[in-house]
Design a protein around this motif. Structure first.
Motif, PDB file in Angstrom:
ATOM      1  N   SER A 109       0.827  -1.210   0.000  1.00 27.02           N
ATOM      2  CA  SER A 109       0.000   0.000   0.000  1.00 27.02           C
ATOM      3  C   SER A 109       0.860   1.257   0.000  1.00 27.02           C
ATOM      4  CB  SER A 109      -0.930  -0.008   1.216  1.00 27.02           C
ATOM      5  OG  SER A 109      -0.175  -0.031   2.419  1.00 27.02           O
ATOM      6  N   VAL A 110       1.973   1.223   0.738  1.00 28.17           N
ATOM      7  CA  VAL A 110       2.869   2.372   0.759  1.00 28.17           C
ATOM      8  C   VAL A 110       3.506   2.572  -0.612  1.00 28.17           C
ATOM      9  CG1 VAL A 110       5.021   3.283   1.725  1.00 28.17           C
ATOM     10  CG2 VAL A 110       3.316   2.257   3.228  1.00 28.17           C
ATOM     11  N   ARG A 111       3.934   1.485  -1.248  1.00 24.30           N
ATOM     12  CA  ARG A 111       4.526   1.597  -2.582  1.00 24.30           C
ATOM     13  C   ARG A 111       3.512   2.120  -3.587  1.00 24.30           C
ATOM     14  NH1 ARG A 111       9.798   2.015  -1.860  1.00 24.30           N
ATOM     15  NH2 ARG A 111      10.722   0.222  -0.799  1.00 24.30           N
ATOM     16  N   ALA A 112       2.265   1.637  -3.503  1.00 26.55           N
ATOM     17  CA  ALA A 112       1.231   2.110  -4.432  1.00 26.55           C
ATOM     18  C   ALA A 112       0.949   3.591  -4.214  1.00 26.55           C
ATOM     19  CB  ALA A 112      -0.044   1.289  -4.259  1.00 26.55           C
ATOM     20  N   ALA A 113       0.886   4.023  -2.943  1.00 29.22           N
ATOM     21  CA  ALA A 113       0.659   5.443  -2.656  1.00 29.22           C
ATOM     22  C   ALA A 113       1.828   6.293  -3.146  1.00 29.22           C
ATOM     23  CB  ALA A 113       0.439   5.642  -1.163  1.00 29.22           C
ATOM     24  N   ALA A 114       3.040   5.765  -3.042  1.00 28.28           N
ATOM     25  CA  ALA A 114       4.207   6.498  -3.526  1.00 28.28           C
ATOM     26  C   ALA A 114       4.144   6.684  -5.040  1.00 28.28           C
ATOM     27  CB  ALA A 114       5.484   5.768  -3.131  1.00 28.28           C
ATOM     28  N   ARG A 115       3.681   5.650  -5.759  1.00 27.34           N
ATOM     29  CA  ARG A 115       3.555   5.781  -7.214  1.00 27.34           C
ATOM     30  C   ARG A 115       2.491   6.815  -7.578  1.00 27.34           C
ATOM     31  NH1 ARG A 115       4.373   0.089  -6.929  1.00 27.34           N
ATOM     32  NH2 ARG A 115       2.114  -0.289  -6.930  1.00 27.34           N
ATOM     33  N   ARG A 116       1.388   6.844  -6.840  1.00 32.07           N
ATOM     34  CA  ARG A 116       0.357   7.856  -7.102  1.00 32.07           C
ATOM     35  C   ARG A 116       0.883   9.259  -6.820  1.00 32.07           C
ATOM     36  NH1 ARG A 116      -2.975   4.206  -4.260  1.00 32.07           N
ATOM     37  NH2 ARG A 116      -2.918   5.583  -2.443  1.00 32.07           N
ATOM     38  N   THR A 117       1.691   9.388  -5.780  1.00 34.00           N
ATOM     39  CA  THR A 117       2.265  10.694  -5.456  1.00 34.00           C
ATOM     40  C   THR A 117       3.203  11.168  -6.559  1.00 34.00           C
ATOM     41  OG1 THR A 117       2.115  10.180  -3.095  1.00 34.00           O
ATOM     42  CG2 THR A 117       3.579  11.971  -3.738  1.00 34.00           C
ATOM     43  N   ASP A 118       4.036  10.273  -7.078  1.00 37.77           N
ATOM     44  CA  ASP A 118       4.953  10.648  -8.160  1.00 37.77           C
ATOM     45  C   ASP A 118       4.185  11.067  -9.413  1.00 37.77           C
ATOM     46  OD1 ASP A 118       7.086  10.104  -6.537  1.00 37.77           O
ATOM     47  OD2 ASP A 118       7.418   8.079  -7.310  1.00 37.77           O
ATOM     48  N   ALA A 119       3.098  10.332  -9.724  1.00 37.54           N
ATOM     49  CA  ALA A 119       2.308  10.677 -10.904  1.00 37.54           C
ATOM     50  C   ALA A 119       1.641  12.042 -10.735  1.00 37.54           C
ATOM     51  CB  ALA A 119       1.249   9.598 -11.156  1.00 37.54           C
ATOM     52  N   ALA A 120       1.120  12.321  -9.532  1.00 42.37           N
ATOM     53  CA  ALA A 120       0.496  13.626  -9.287  1.00 42.37           C
ATOM     54  C   ALA A 120       1.518  14.745  -9.351  1.00 42.37           C
ATOM     55  CB  ALA A 120      -0.203  13.615  -7.924  1.00 42.37           C
ATOM     56  N   ALA A 121       2.727  14.498  -8.839  1.00 41.67           N
ATOM     57  CA  ALA A 121       3.777  15.519  -8.898  1.00 41.67           C
ATOM     58  C   ALA A 121       4.170  15.820 -10.337  1.00 41.67           C
ATOM     59  CB  ALA A 121       4.993  15.058  -8.090  1.00 41.67           C
ATOM     60  N   ASP A 122       4.248  14.791 -11.181  1.00 41.42           N
ATOM     61  CA  ASP A 122       4.575  15.016 -12.595  1.00 41.42           C
ATOM     62  C   ASP A 122       3.495  15.845 -13.282  1.00 41.42           C
ATOM     63  OD1 ASP A 122       6.898  13.588 -12.293  1.00 41.42           O
ATOM     64  OD2 ASP A 122       6.060  11.697 -13.036  1.00 41.42           O
ATOM     65  N   ALA A 123       2.213  15.512 -13.017  1.00 37.64           N
ATOM     66  CA  ALA A 123       1.111  16.252 -13.653  1.00 37.64           C
ATOM     67  C   ALA A 123       1.092  17.706 -13.211  1.00 37.64           C
ATOM     68  CB  ALA A 123      -0.216  15.574 -13.323  1.00 37.64           C
ATOM     69  N   LEU A 124       1.328  17.951 -11.923  1.00 39.53           N
ATOM     70  CA  LEU A 124       1.335  19.331 -11.425  1.00 39.53           C
ATOM     71  C   LEU A 124       2.514  20.116 -11.984  1.00 39.53           C
ATOM     72  CD1 LEU A 124       0.304  18.928  -7.667  1.00 39.53           C
ATOM     73  CD2 LEU A 124      -0.984  20.039  -9.487  1.00 39.53           C
ATOM     74  N   THR A 125       3.648  19.474 -12.137  1.00 37.08           N
ATOM     75  CA  THR A 125       4.814  20.173 -12.685  1.00 37.08           C
ATOM     76  C   THR A 125       4.545  20.629 -14.107  1.00 37.08           C
ATOM     77  OG1 THR A 125       6.303  18.866 -11.289  1.00 37.08           O
ATOM     78  CG2 THR A 125       7.266  19.963 -13.209  1.00 37.08           C
TER      79      THR A 125
END
Length: 287
Positions: free
Chosen positions: A82-98
């Motif tokens: 679950s932590v790894r999956a949440a980390a992947r979602r965080t990275d994807a959101a950071a890329d979209a916001l950038t």
């Protein structure tokens, strides 16, 4: 059983390489350890193998060896799935916001995009960083810190590349013709539905959908031309091809490489007129 293990010993190395080709092995994981795990699993598989089942030993064992290697990797991971999956979602959101902001997002902006509190995002990143392992044999710096601690932030190279890509994308959006830029800005960055945009522009929903699709096609061609250096051939009718060529020329300041060259008619030299000198009366051609 001994004969099976001896004959299929290379199968263990093949299983390790197959797993390593699908996922990125952490730096602290040793291939030798994974190979030893696969050897142990090979012995266990040889004990349970039933030749009367009709399958070959290699077919029967390979999937089980790969599963044993994956289980070994999971057992050494301090972070849960679950932590790894949440980390992947965080990275994807950071890329979209950038891309949308043209800069790396702040923690508050990232937390708001993920729909979580700032403290929850901080706890998640702490859990991910806690799972990073370093060698106890690492050299120490003058201040007592290890010199090979992993950088949990974004690397300078990746930050520069991300910023440059976002800048080029924003320039390409602003250069879109025929109000296509407005549709993209409002739909992707303003979170407005196509129905609301159609009502505001006074056009049908299908027309806005066509405008959105056309804008994405032009942006794909622009990023291919500018960022990837790969020209995207224009498709559609004459108007669509001319629009893409004009858009790319205006955006890049040079003729579009994706546009087909316009054939030029050959120049046929006209015969020079003959003229007569007043004194000689002889026809001559000018020099």
């Amino acid at each position: 059983m001994d004969a099976l293990v001896t004959e299929h010993l290379p199968l263990a190395a093949f299983a390790v390489n197959a797993v390593a080709s699908r996922i990125s092995l952490p730096s602290h994981v040793s291939r030798e350890d994974l190979l030893s795990c696969a050897h142990v699993a090979l012995v266990e598989v040889a004990k349970r193998f039933d030749p009367s089942a009709g399958a070959s030993f290699a077919t029967y064992a390979l999937a089980r060896l790969q599963g044993a290697v994956l289980d070994e990797l999971r057992s050494g991971d301090w972070a849960s799935r679950s932590v790894r999956a949440a980390a992947r979602r965080t990275d994807a959101a950071a890329d979209a916001l950038t891309i949308s902001l043209g800069r790396p997002p702040t923690r508050e902006e990232l937390a708001q995009s993920l729909g979580m509190a700032r403290s929850e995002l901080d706890h998640l990143q702490v859990d991910v960083h806690r799972a990073v392992m370093v060698s106890i044999d690492a050299e120490s710096g003058p201040d007592g810190t290890t010199l090979d601690l992993p950088d949990t932030g974004e690397s300078p190279e990746r930050a520069v590349m991300r910023g440059e890509r976002a800048r080029h994308l924003h320039e390409a959006i602003r250069a879109l013709p025929d109000r296509l830029d407005e549709v993209i800005e409002r739909n992707f960055f303003g979170d407005e539905s196509l129905t609301d945009i159609a009502e505001d522009l006074g056009v049908t929903l299908s027309r806005v959908s066509q405008m959105r699709a056309r804008a994405l096609t032009l942006l794909h061609a622009a990023m291919g031309e500018i960022w990837d250096g790969t020209p995207v051939p224009a498709t559609g009718g004459v108007r669509a091809r001319n629009q893409q060529r004009t858009y790319l020329e205006r955006l890049t300041g040079r003729p579009s490489a994706a546009a087909a060259p316009t054939p030029v008619a050959p120049v046929v030299p006209h015969p020079r007129p003959r003229w007569v000198t007043p004194d000689a009366g002889v026809s001559r051609r000018p020099a």
